[in-house]
Each structure stands twice: as C-alpha cells, then as structure tokens.
Design a protein around this motif. Structure first.
Motif, short mmCIF file in Angstrom:
data_model
loop_
_atom_site.label_atom_id
_atom_site.label_comp_id
_atom_site.label_asym_id
_atom_site.label_seq_id
_atom_site.Cartn_x
_atom_site.Cartn_y
_atom_site.Cartn_z
N ASN A 126 -0.93 -1.58 -10.18
CA ASN A 126 -0.78 -0.19 -10.66
C ASN A 126 -0.62 0.72 -9.31
OD1 ASN A 126 -0.55 2.33 -11.95
ND2 ASN A 126 -2.08 1.70 -13.52
N GLY A 127 0.48 1.50 -9.29
CA GLY A 127 0.17 2.41 -8.17
C GLY A 127 1.59 3.02 -8.13
N THR A 128 1.64 3.82 -6.80
CA THR A 128 2.92 4.74 -6.71
C THR A 128 4.13 3.54 -6.32
OG1 THR A 128 2.82 4.89 -4.42
CG2 THR A 128 1.69 6.63 -5.93
N SER A 129 5.22 4.08 -6.61
CA SER A 129 6.43 2.86 -6.36
C SER A 129 6.51 2.67 -4.72
CB SER A 129 7.69 3.56 -6.83
OG SER A 129 7.51 3.59 -8.20
N ALA A 130 6.32 3.80 -3.92
CA ALA A 130 6.07 3.54 -2.49
C ALA A 130 5.20 2.78 -1.98
CB ALA A 130 6.08 5.07 -1.76
N GLU A 131 3.77 2.56 -2.68
CA GLU A 131 2.71 1.97 -2.16
C GLU A 131 3.18 0.52 -2.64
OE1 GLU A 131 -0.88 4.90 -2.77
OE2 GLU A 131 -0.68 3.58 -4.48
N LEU A 132 3.73 0.25 -3.85
CA LEU A 132 3.80 -1.22 -4.53
C LEU A 132 4.96 -1.59 -3.67
CD1 LEU A 132 3.18 -0.84 -8.33
CD2 LEU A 132 1.81 -1.93 -6.41
N SER A 133 5.97 -1.02 -3.21
CA SER A 133 7.00 -1.56 -2.59
C SER A 133 6.76 -2.13 -1.14
CB SER A 133 8.15 -0.41 -2.22
OG SER A 133 7.80 0.50 -1.52
#
Length: 244
Positions: free
Chosen positions: A225-232
């Motif tokens: 679970n996290g920001t899309s930028a972090e997970l990407s």
C-alpha cells in the motif's frame, strides 16, 4: 473547458471488507479510503480478489463483513441498484453495454436516476465532447462498436449519472496499446477535473499512470500500500507486475 459536471466530492471509506463464496474467502478484511478528488488503483494477479472487492463495494455480491461509507452516509446495506443514486458510478468488467440499443439510448440509460432536464442534456453534450466518436455514432447499435468504442460508451454511460466517485473494473481489458493510451488520457482528464476514481486493473502501467495511490492485492488481502510513484519503483512490483 470542463468535461464532466461532478457533484460535491466526498470521502469513500471501506473498513474490514470481506467476501466469501461458500467456504472460500475471496476478500479478507481489507480497508482503504478514496479522498475527495483522489484516484486510487488496485492491482494484483488473477484471483487476488480485485473484482470481488469492487462488486462487494457496489453491492453486487454479498459481503460477509465490513462497512462502506461515502461522506457521512452509511452505504453498507444499500442495494446495488441504488448505489448510483448515492453518487457512485460503476464501469463493470467486460463493459456490459446494451448491444441491441443505439449508442445514444445506452447513454440516456445512465441518467435513469436523474430528472431529464437541461443539466442532463448538458451532461450528454459533455460526454460527447469527451468521446467525440460516440456523438458520431449516436444511432449505431452498441453491439456493432469495437471493443474500445464500447469501453468509451461504458464510461460515458456511468458519467451520465454525474457521480461523486467513478469505479472502473479492468477498463483496458482486450484493448490495443493505442486504445489503452486513449483510456489513460480520459482518466487523467477526469482526475484533473476533480472526479474521484477507484480503478481495478491488471495493467500496472495504466494504473500507476492514472492514479495517485495504489493497493497491491494478493490472496484476498492488501499486500502492499503506498503512492503510485513509490510502488512503481518498488523492486518487487517492478519485477512481478511491470516485468522489469
């Protein structure tokens, strides 16, 4: 130019949502929020529980636990047919347009919960502006449209109800890369205009491009679970979902 007339945005809160099919647990006590104007994605492999989560949210499958609120209203016991009246639009997996009806009548059915007035006519014009091809094919049967055109029609139909939150299940399914890019452009435009989005997708690149926050589901649970930028940029996500 404003493409979609939205209602006052409200926060969606899902707590401890569970879904069972017989003795099989498809979704296990998950929770998440979608803030006003926020775009949230859910990714995961087949069978991870993504679609079951959306169907449970919309009341299309029974929930075995959990609560759903939009703003101050408790929607946990609201029937599926009434969810749109409370401001949640739904674009189902597989589009589910009415193939024997013309494009225009498919769109008008999306406004069934509203009075047909000047505001509704303006909404139809704005959907045509968002998807010009639908205006050009207004009299054509929906079943004669291409897959990409049917996806546009399904999104346009949901927007006719002027939702506070738009829920989309696998909008890129079966589409060419070019059409996937077109759908991404539309989602970005809706996001920029302040419409809250909840998106389930197997196409992680589309999800990360269209959302600000993302959940990764595995075996019915939220694994990441996290920001899309972090997970990407997460090594595990890049390997499993982006093939990098």
């Amino acid at each position: 130019m404003k493409t979609v007339e939205t209602r006052t945005a409200e926060k969606l809160t899902v707590r401890d949502l569970s879904v069972h099919y017989g003795g099989v647990c498809a979704v296990r006590s998950i929770g998440f929020t979608v803030a006003p104007g926020e775009s949230v994605g859910i990714i995961g492999a087949n069978g991870a529980g993504k679609t079951s989560t959306l169907k449970a949210l919309m009341g299309l499958v029974p929930r075995s636990g959990g609560s759903i609120t939009l703003g101050e209203r408790d929607l946990t016991r609201v029937k599926a047919r009434d969810m749109v009246r409370h401001g949640i639009g739904y674009v189902p997996e597989g589009r589910h347009v009415f193939p024997g009806l013309p494009v225009r009548k498919n769109l008008l059915l999306g406004a069934y919960s509203r009075a047909w007035d000047q505001e509704s006519r303006q909404q139809l014009d704005e959907v045509y502006e968002l998807f010009p091809v639908l205006g050009e094919m207004g009299d054509r049967l929906a079943g004669a449209l291409s897959g990409g055109q049917q996806q546009m029609l399904a999104i346009g139909r949901a927007l006719m109800a002027r939702p506070r939150l738009l829920v989309l299940d696998e909008p890129s399914m079966g589409l060419s890369p070019k059409l996937v890019g077109s759908i991404l452009d539309v989602l970005l435009k809706l996001r920029e205009e302040g419409l809250s989005l909840l998106l389930v997708e197997q196409n992680a690149k589309l999800t990360f491009g269209a959302t600000s926050h993302c959940l990764v589901m595995e075996n019915g649970e939220v694994a990441m679970n996290g920001t899309s930028a972090e997970l990407s940029h997460d090594p595990r996500v890049r390997e499993v979902y982006l093939g990098l």
